[in-house]
Design a protein around this motif. Structure first.
Motif: not given
Length: 407
Positions: A28, A32, A92, A95, A122, A125-126, A152, A184
């Motif tokens: 993940y 991202n 996810g 996104l 974004n 998900l972060d 990342w 994604c």
């Protein structure tokens, strides 16, 4: 009636580190970084396709940043309410769907709308994946957070390579970004089954306890302030390292690219190494000595006008910054396990504001002073971080309790 050997086997199984969840979290983080990197690589094409000016693009990027911050603040409490196992794949998928938009936008307002959706996904998900990373890390006898952040960066590097190849081949931006969006969505769906919930790694006796004591707001703000300073410094390197080489050291554009390359590579390598070092010296030392190394590196960049030394300076800056932010996120997520997402959202959000503000602040300062002089701001912030790193030290008696809980 369950036999003693079977009971022992079950206990051993539940006490094993959740390696599948760890790998899923890596994926993940990489996903991202890949999605964001693909958008960044295609910004010039999107700008031309929508026929907007640089100034309009700058305003729309602020919309993206604001939507990301909003997504973080919503995702944090939501992770505590519905669980990371549900939220991470949902974010996810969102996104991925939002990534279709920028390539299909035809004017400024459709681009602004799609960027708002992309920023929200974004940001969501972060926070969601960082919150899940803290849950996974609790089940390990050593730190593992920094390696997630390294993934990342790896995802962003893959995006740069694949995006550059697609651009050279003349692939339409809408097709490339839509294909990335599909990736994604598919990967989020396939990886979701390996995620875990916070309740899965908590002992039964801990789940049955009453309301936990809330961490002080001051401590949360202190962690957020440190994240703001370190990520502001990171943002300065992202946007100004290459420009410093080109405008101050008078290098070619191709040579100037090596400045950011030295920073990015050192940061990625440092994040892969940070976890094992943190297991030995502790998170406070990682933040303190890392910030000191970053200050030394950027000071070298400021005062030594030689390209080889400048490359070393940017590399030291990246290496010094590499481990600090993951320690802060971990600390925020462990302040209160029952509000882990909400607390992390505050710290991640403040850090993200610093990441966005840093380049703009340096740009404003260059109206009043040379670029190298403006770099004094991130140096000062790194020095202040050195002085404030003790906030990550456990309170008296807390470290032993944490060790017992982890064992």
């Amino acid at each position: 009636m369950t036999s003693a050997p079977a009971t022992a086997a079950n206990a051993a199984a539940t006490s094993r580190p959740p390696r599948a969840a760890r790998i899923a979290t890596w994926i993940y983080f990489g996903l991202n970084g890949f999605a964001v990197g693909m958008w960044v690589v295609h910004i010039p094409n999107v700008e031309r396709a929508t026929n907007i000016s640089h100034s309009t693009l700058g305003l729309l990027l602020l919309v993206l940043g604001g939507a990301a911050f909003l997504g973080m603040q919503i995702a944090g409490p939501l992770a505590d309410r519905i669980g990371q196992r549900r939220l991470v794949p949902a974010a996810g998928i969102f996104l991925g769907l939002s990534l279709f938009g920028p390539g299909l936008a035809g004017n400024w307002w459709t681009l602004g709308l799609t960027l708002a959706l992309f920023g929200f996904g974004n940001g969501s998900l972060d926070v969601a994946m960082n919150s899940h990373a803290v849950v996974v890390e609790r089940a390990y006898p050593r730190p593992i957070m920094a390696a997630f952040h390294a993934m990342w960066s790896i995802g962003g590097a893959f995006a740069a390579l694949i995006g550059a190849a697609a651009l050279r081949a003349g692939v339409d931006t809408a097709i490339t970004l839509s294909a990335c969006g599909v990736i994604c969505i598919v990967v989020s769906l396939l990886t979701a089954r390996f995620l875990i919930e916070a309740a899965d790694e908590e002992p039964a006796e801990e789940q049955s306890q009453g309301p936990a004591q809330k961490p002080s707001a001051r401590l949360v703000w202190q962690l957020g302030a440190l994240a703001f300073g370190l990520m502001l410094a990171e943002g300065v390197a992202n946007d100004w390292a290459a420009l410093q080489f080109r405008d101050v050291l008078n290098t070619s554009t191709s040579t100037a690219a090596y400045a950011y390359g030295a920073f990015a590579i050192a940061m990625t390598v440092g994040r892969f190494a940070t976890d094992r070092v943190a297991a030995v010296i502790g998170p406070a030392a990682i933040v303190r000595y890392g910030a000191a190394l970053a200050a030394l590196g950027l000071t070298t960049v400021i005062f030594v006008p030689w390209v080889p030394v400048g490359l070393v300076g940017w590399a030291l800056f990246g290496l010094g910054l590499s481990g600090g932010v993951p320690q802060l996120f971990t600390a925020a997520g462990n302040l209160d396990r029952r509000a882990s997402g909400a607390l992390m959202a505050k710290v991640v959000g403040l850090g993200y504001v610093g990441l966005l503000a840093g380049p703009a602040i340096i740009g404003g300062l260059t109206h009043w002073m040379p670029l190298n002089a403006a770099f004094a701001l991130p140096v000062v912030l790194c020095v202040l971080t050195v002085a404030a790193a003790d906030v990550l030290k456990p309170k008296t008696g807390q470290s032993e309790a944490d060790k017992e809980a982890a064992s």
